[in-house]
Design an enzyme around this catalytic site. Structure first.
Site, PDB file in Angstrom:
ATOM      1  N   SER A  21       0.864  -1.040   0.044  1.00  0.00           N
ATOM      2  CA  SER A  21      -0.252   0.000   0.104  1.00  0.00           C
ATOM      3  C   SER A  21       1.055   1.120   0.073  1.00  0.00           C
ATOM      4  O   SER A  21       2.059   1.214  -0.614  1.00  0.00           O
ATOM      5  CB  SER A  21      -0.920  -0.097   1.459  1.00  0.00           C
ATOM      6  OG  SER A  21      -1.878   0.886   1.037  1.00  0.00           O
ATOM      7  N   ASN A  22       0.450   2.396   0.349  1.00  0.00           N
ATOM      8  CA  ASN A  22       1.026   3.475   0.588  1.00  0.00           C
ATOM      9  C   ASN A  22       0.823   4.415   1.634  1.00  0.00           C
ATOM     10  O   ASN A  22      -0.419   4.119   2.268  1.00  0.00           O
ATOM     11  CB  ASN A  22       0.979   4.326  -0.998  1.00  0.00           C
ATOM     12  CG  ASN A  22      -0.490   4.828  -1.202  1.00  0.00           C
ATOM     13  OD1 ASN A  22      -1.175   5.464  -0.517  1.00  0.00           O
ATOM     14  ND2 ASN A  22      -0.826   4.182  -2.274  1.00  0.00           N
TER      15      ASN A  22
END
Ligand code: CTP
Length: 205
Positions: A21-22
């Protein structure tokens, strides 16, 4: 005015307990949603995982992966007047999602495949009266790269920013780029001020 907004990160699962993810918090999209409600617009928010409460009056569709976000956007877009794509969509996902938890091993060569570009899919079904606003996160040649994205993804406005704004970032230098190539620059602007300016532009649509 019916406004469709995406927010937050997507999660791309490796196995049932791990994902790529981020650091997106979703804050930008949620502030935009709130601002739209204040002005009496109808809002559908398509949100990746965040810790933010859904503003009252907003219809929220929760998604996790880029593929789920794409499906939700393509389902809702035909009824929308404006799409504001503030989500930080993961550009890559593992080639496959393992059914069982992957056991510890010495070296793990992870293979990734590209996710669909949601705005490029939207561009294929966009009608003349519909407007699309996107964001561009750039670390170099900000205006040049953002202008390229605006064109390639058939957007009406693109808001170019730097990682200073990502995650918990409070202030950043931001450039609004319009379809006709004109630009408007803001130094050290907050997410709230970006949302206010952006939504004030909707009345010209
Ligand atoms: N976007 C999208 N689908 C993706 C990736 C991004 O619709 N798979 C949208 C974002 O929500 C944003 C715009 O496209 O509004 C630009 O996103 P950005 O991450 O800056 O650019 P990318 O097109 O992914 O290009 P790159 O990561 O190579 O800079």
């Amino acid at each position: 005015m019916k406004v469709l907004i995406t927010a937050g990160p997507t999660r791309e699962y490796l196995d049932p307990v791990r994902f790529i993810s981020n650091p997106s918090t979703g804050k930008m999209g949620y502030i935009i949603a709130k601002e739209c409600i204040k002005r009496g617009y109808e809002v559908i928010l398509i949100s990746g995982p965040t810790h933010i409460n859904v503003p009252s009056g907003v219809k929220c569709i929760n998604v996790e992966t880029a593929e789920e976000m794409k499906q939700a956007v393509l389902r809702c877009f035909p009824q929308a007047d404006v799409l504001i794509m503030s989500a930080a969509v993961s550009d890559w996902r593992p080639v496959k999602r393992a059914k069982e938890k992957i056991k510890r091993k010495k070296v793990w060569n992870l293979k990734l495949v590209p996710n669909p570009d949601i705005l490029k899919e939207v561009a294929k079904i966009k009608k003349a009266h519909q407007k699309v606003i996107g964001f561009a996160l750039e670390t170099e040649e900000i205006i040049k790269n953002a202008k390229k994205k605006l064109k390639e993804k058939n957007m009406d406005i693109i808001v170019a920013d730097t990682p200073a704004f990502f995650g918990e970032g409070k202030e950043a230098d931001v450039v609004f780029i319009y379809r006709d190539g004109t630009t408007e620059s803001f130094k050290k602007i907050t997410k709230e001020a970006v949302a206010k300016h952006l939504i004030s532009l909707l009345r010209f649509f």
